[in-house]
Design an enzyme around this catalytic site. Structure first.
Site, PDB file in Angstrom:
ATOM      1  N   CYS A 364       0.784  -1.234   0.000  1.00 26.14           N
ATOM      2  CA  CYS A 364       0.000   0.000   0.000  1.00 26.14           C
ATOM      3  C   CYS A 364       0.826   1.300   0.000  1.00 26.14           C
ATOM      4  O   CYS A 364       0.515   2.216  -0.774  1.00 26.14           O
ATOM      5  CB  CYS A 364      -1.031  -0.013   1.133  1.00 26.14           C
ATOM      6  SG  CYS A 364      -0.577  -0.912   2.597  1.00 26.14           S
ATOM      7  N   ARG A 393       7.473 -11.061   4.984  1.00 27.11           N
ATOM      8  CA  ARG A 393       7.206 -10.867   6.410  1.00 27.11           C
ATOM      9  C   ARG A 393       7.986 -11.916   7.195  1.00 27.11           C
ATOM     10  O   ARG A 393       7.944 -13.104   6.868  1.00 27.11           O
ATOM     11  CB  ARG A 393       5.705 -10.971   6.717  1.00 27.11           C
ATOM     12  CG  ARG A 393       4.900  -9.861   6.067  1.00 27.11           C
ATOM     13  CD  ARG A 393       3.422  -9.936   6.362  1.00 27.11           C
ATOM     14  NE  ARG A 393       2.688  -8.969   5.568  1.00 27.11           N
ATOM     15  CZ  ARG A 393       1.360  -8.874   5.504  1.00 27.11           C
ATOM     16  NH1 ARG A 393       0.619  -9.726   6.213  1.00 27.11           N
ATOM     17  NH2 ARG A 393       0.781  -7.971   4.751  1.00 27.11           N
ATOM     18  N   GLN A 411       0.768 -11.134  -3.416  1.00 26.20           N
ATOM     19  CA  GLN A 411      -0.642 -10.789  -3.251  1.00 26.20           C
ATOM     20  C   GLN A 411      -1.260 -10.353  -4.575  1.00 26.20           C
ATOM     21  O   GLN A 411      -0.592  -9.734  -5.410  1.00 26.20           O
ATOM     22  CB  GLN A 411      -0.796  -9.640  -2.249  1.00 26.20           C
ATOM     23  CG  GLN A 411      -0.373  -9.969  -0.837  1.00 26.20           C
ATOM     24  CD  GLN A 411      -0.508  -8.753   0.071  1.00 26.20           C
ATOM     25  OE1 GLN A 411      -0.046  -7.663  -0.259  1.00 26.20           O
ATOM     26  NE2 GLN A 411      -1.139  -8.941   1.219  1.00 26.20           N
ATOM     27  N   ASP A 413      -2.998  -7.787  -5.192  1.00 22.65           N
ATOM     28  CA  ASP A 413      -3.258  -6.614  -4.372  1.00 22.65           C
ATOM     29  C   ASP A 413      -3.684  -5.426  -5.228  1.00 22.65           C
ATOM     30  O   ASP A 413      -3.125  -5.203  -6.308  1.00 22.65           O
ATOM     31  CB  ASP A 413      -1.979  -6.259  -3.609  1.00 22.65           C
ATOM     32  CG  ASP A 413      -2.242  -5.470  -2.342  1.00 22.65           C
ATOM     33  OD1 ASP A 413      -3.423  -5.338  -1.965  1.00 22.65           O
ATOM     34  OD2 ASP A 413      -1.278  -4.995  -1.736  1.00 22.65           O
ATOM     35  N   HIS A 415      -5.379  -1.159  -4.879  1.00 22.75           N
ATOM     36  CA  HIS A 415      -5.832  -0.038  -4.064  1.00 22.75           C
ATOM     37  C   HIS A 415      -6.633   0.906  -4.945  1.00 22.75           C
ATOM     38  O   HIS A 415      -6.196   1.264  -6.042  1.00 22.75           O
ATOM     39  CB  HIS A 415      -4.640   0.675  -3.435  1.00 22.75           C
ATOM     40  CG  HIS A 415      -3.909  -0.199  -2.452  1.00 22.75           C
ATOM     41  ND1 HIS A 415      -2.861  -1.017  -2.831  1.00 22.75           N
ATOM     42  CD2 HIS A 415      -4.119  -0.431  -1.131  1.00 22.75           C
ATOM     43  CE1 HIS A 415      -2.440  -1.697  -1.778  1.00 22.75           C
ATOM     44  NE2 HIS A 415      -3.188  -1.369  -0.741  1.00 22.75           N
ATOM     45  N   LYS A 499     -12.823  -3.530   7.814  1.00 25.91           N
ATOM     46  CA  LYS A 499     -12.688  -4.302   6.587  1.00 25.91           C
ATOM     47  C   LYS A 499     -13.824  -5.300   6.449  1.00 25.91           C
ATOM     48  O   LYS A 499     -14.361  -5.798   7.435  1.00 25.91           O
ATOM     49  CB  LYS A 499     -11.348  -5.038   6.559  1.00 25.91           C
ATOM     50  CG  LYS A 499     -11.096  -5.974   7.736  1.00 25.91           C
ATOM     51  CD  LYS A 499      -9.721  -6.636   7.646  1.00 25.91           C
ATOM     52  CE  LYS A 499      -9.452  -7.494   8.875  1.00 25.91           C
ATOM     53  NZ  LYS A 499      -8.182  -8.226   8.811  1.00 25.91           N
ATOM     54  N   HIS A 545      -8.254  -0.726   0.220  1.00 25.70           N
ATOM     55  CA  HIS A 545      -7.305  -1.832   0.060  1.00 25.70           C
ATOM     56  C   HIS A 545      -8.125  -3.090  -0.253  1.00 25.70           C
ATOM     57  O   HIS A 545      -9.056  -3.411   0.479  1.00 25.70           O
ATOM     58  CB  HIS A 545      -6.522  -2.090   1.346  1.00 25.70           C
ATOM     59  CG  HIS A 545      -5.861  -0.892   1.939  1.00 25.70           C
ATOM     60  ND1 HIS A 545      -4.491  -0.786   2.071  1.00 25.70           N
ATOM     61  CD2 HIS A 545      -6.368   0.253   2.466  1.00 25.70           C
ATOM     62  CE1 HIS A 545      -4.184   0.356   2.659  1.00 25.70           C
ATOM     63  NE2 HIS A 545      -5.314   1.003   2.906  1.00 25.70           N
TER      64      HIS A 545
END
Length: 673
Positions: A364, A393, A411, A413, A415, A499, A545
């Site tokens: 992000c 991570r 991901q 992912d 946004h 979320k 997100h």
């Protein structure tokens, strides 16, 4: 004469009882059947209520709902908690000198951590059957579980005198001056006791002695700290009755057969090894699944108006400090270099010239930096930025689990930067997209709204708006219904945003939380993201997100287990194998495989000098969906004998042209138009 208290019941009736009465008295007043069936009570004094012991006296007027085995969630929680206590008592009976520590309920049972007596090693799985039998003796004794309130000093003194050093240490960290609850199994001074908040069942006899099983033993550090002593953790599964236990054990057996790590080896999809612990080595067959998913998701996001980007792996640590992730995720981030003179590892990043960078744990902040390039107008919004973003991570070594939890992952992912007025429509569009994707893979799902946690960034007003927008979007999408398992989860949101969560249900009833969309006003503010509004002034965008797969690694693991390796034809890495019975058919097998490939089917020929039964077993183990067997007759007739993986039907003979037409259509990925 004692004063009376008023007890309101779920049916709207009110009963008056003397002060000092308990939920057990309410059950007895209603009838002997309920008195026997009652296990606990939900007692509400106007503060939301809580689950309480059946024999705990009321503190005043209250609303009460009695809990029986029909209230499965509450009853299971109570039973599992009690089984943990029974386990601890049984172990101390069998092995004097063993110290007790903690023993919570879990999602399917319980565990308890023990410090074995001096001179003996950790507990072993060979000892579990004997412990089970002792647990059944404790249950058969039907001893009352009695709640008592003690002072902190009295609890400490009791445990010190009993040689329970771990409990004595722990109790001194509880708030001073508050009453602490102890539970006595039985009513005599010599009976077993443990420190516990409760609640518990009325007696051990309320447990079904055939409804539990001890499953395994592992090591666990006291309070989770490797610097502390190693304890023995005994796990068990527990249910309300024997039938539920049998069903659970069957699910476990089925889950074992579907274990993605086992199937990954058999299907030659991937492997993991210490040289890159927490990261995946994808083999050609496994990476083919990845590529098909990636292509599928690209078609989905292209059709939904997303723009794909690629951002760096290493980003200056000061960016992570500005975003707020440094303070929340620092211990799970890979920092480069990991030691810099003058930089405090626990504190904020220094603003000097230290070149401290971190591998991104999420995408992000990088997407905000792309958004900030140039001037963005309200006419450009909503702006949907997508990335197959590789993240890192530093998960604890013991938490890693196959593809399900790794240190390096990718991901799907994205946004969405939008105005406040666009939020509900964007979330609704995402709900529709996620619905289509999950249905293409054969999943049903439920939707949950995770609300603000206690520790969070942002104002209450912003959280009010964000939660309301997500809720309204699901309502308008027609998904805030029991059909979609709609539920709100207090305190489960991220530190920066509420979320929506999508929980998939797999073929054997397990749930997996995968997709999510979060409504975030915090990060755009912290990273100074703006757009020029219709009024010519700068405004903050809202940042949504969102992900559907969650991560490719985990989603592939879920798919393998959901389908037990028998992936849909369009997703299978090798869709068809043409296997020969005799060498005379080798040329024909090569010709069939070539025509299948030309028709868009991932096929190969197996012309090895092996018996056909051997070939069938081998390709079945590799979970190849289609096996086309050819011999001299098939070569002469231009036909194939088709065996479908997992089908009870015998092989079906088809002309080659018919087979190609049938399978070429079936092998195509779902149409997202």
């Amino acid at each position: 004469m004692s004063e009376m208290i008023k007890i309101s019941l779920p049916d709207g009736s009110i009963r008056e009882l003397p002060e000092g009465s308990t939920p057990a008295d309410v059950a007895a007043a209603i009838g002997p059947g309920l008195a026997k069936a009652a296990l606990a009570a939900r007692v509400d004094y106007g503060n939301g209520g809580e689950l309480r012991d059946l024999h705990r006296p009321f503190e005043g007027d209250a609303t009460v709902a009695l809990v029986t085995s029909r209230d499965e969630a509450d009853a299971l929680e109570l039973a599992r908690h009690d089984f943990a206590h029974v386990l601890a008592e049984a172990v101390q009976r069998l092995y004097p000198g063993t110290q007790i520590t903690f023993g919570p309920a879990t999602d399917d049972g319980f565990y308890y951590d023990f410090a074995p007596a001096p001179g003996r090693g950790p507990f072993t799985e060979e000892e579990l059957p004997g412990i089970e039998e002792e647990m059944r003796r404790v249950i058969a004794a039907d001893k009352k579980l009695v709640r008592e309130e003690w002072s902190r000093e009295d609890v400490r003194a009791f445990f010190e005198q009993s040689g329970e050093t771990f409990k004595a240490e722990w109790v001194m960290e509880l708030p001073e001056g508050e009453a602490i609850t102890m539970y006595r199994t039985g009513e005599g001074e010599a009976d077993w006791m443990d420190l516990c908040r409760g609640p518990h069942l009325p007696s051990t006899g309320k447990l079904d002695p055939q409804a539990f099983k001890l499953t395994r033993v592992s090591g666990a550090y006291w309070r989770g700290d490797p610097k502390n002593p190693m304890l023995s953790r005994i796990y068990g599964t527990a249910w309300l009755n024997k039938k539920q236990l049998a069903e659970h054990l069957h699910r476990l057996e089925e889950a074992g057969k579907r274990d993605h790590r086992k199937l990954g080896r058999e299907m030659d999809l991937f492997h993991l090894q210490e040289e890159a612990h927490g990261s995946v080595f994808w083999h050609p067959q496994g990476y083919r699944i990845w590529r098909e998913l990636e292509a599928y998701m690209r078609r989905a996001i292209d059709g939904a108006g997303y723009r794909e980007v690629k951002t760096p792996q290493l980003i200056d640590a000061r960016q992570w400090e500005r975003s707020g992730h440094w303070g929340k995720y620092r211990e799970n981030m890979f920092v480069v270099p990991d030691e810099v003179p003058g930089v405090d590892d626990e504190g904020p990043v220094l603003t000097g010239e230290a070149d401290l960078m971190a591998l991104k744990p999420m995408n992000c902040p990088a997407h905000v930096l792309i958004f900030k390039q140039g001037i963005t107008s309200y006419r450009d919004l909503p702006l949907r930025i997508y990335e197959n973003g590789c993240c890192h991570r530093n998960e604890p070594h013991g938490a890693l689990h196959g593809l399900m939890r790794v240190r390096q992952f990718t991901q799907d992912d994205a946004h969405i930067f939008c105005t406040e007025e666009q939020i509900v429509d964007e979330v609704k569009a995402f709900c529709a997209l996620a619905d289509r994707v999950y249905k293409d893979f054969g999943f049903t799902y439920s939707i949950k709204l995770a609300l603000r946690p206690d520790q969070r960034f942002g104002s209450d007003a912003d959280w009010d708006k964000a939660e309301s927008e997500l809720r309204n979007a699901v309502v308008e999408a027609g998904m805030a219904t029991p059909e979609y398992g709609w539920e709100e989860l207090p305190g489960e949101g991220a530190f920066y945003a509420p979320k929506l969560e999508w929980h998939l249900t797999d073929a054997i009833g397990r749930t997996w939380q995968v997709g999510t969309i979060q409504s975030d006003r915090v990060l755009p503010d912290r990273l100074d993201a703006t757009y020029v509004g219709e009024d010519g002034e700068k405004h903050r965008p809202v940042m949504l997100h969102r992900a559907i797969f969650g991560s490719y690694e985990r989603f592939i693991g879920i798919l393998i287990e959901h389908f037990a390796g028998k992936l849909p034809l369009w997703l299978a890495p090798t869709q068809a194998v043409v296997a020969t019975i005799v060498s005379d058919a080798d040329d024909y097998a090569d010709e069939v495989a070539a025509k299948l490939v030309a028709a868009g089917i991932r096929a190969e020929a197996d012309t090895r000098n092996e018996k056909i039964n051997y070939k069938v077993r081998e390709h079945s183990l590799a979970k190849v969906p289609l096996l086309l067997v050819v011999g001299k007759r098939e070569a002469e007739e231009g036909s194939v004998a088709v065996r479908r993986l997992g089908s009870d039907e015998h092989q079906k003979v088809m002309s080659l042209d018919e087979a190609i037409a049938t399978f070429a259509n079936e092998a195509r990925a779902p149409d997202l138009v």
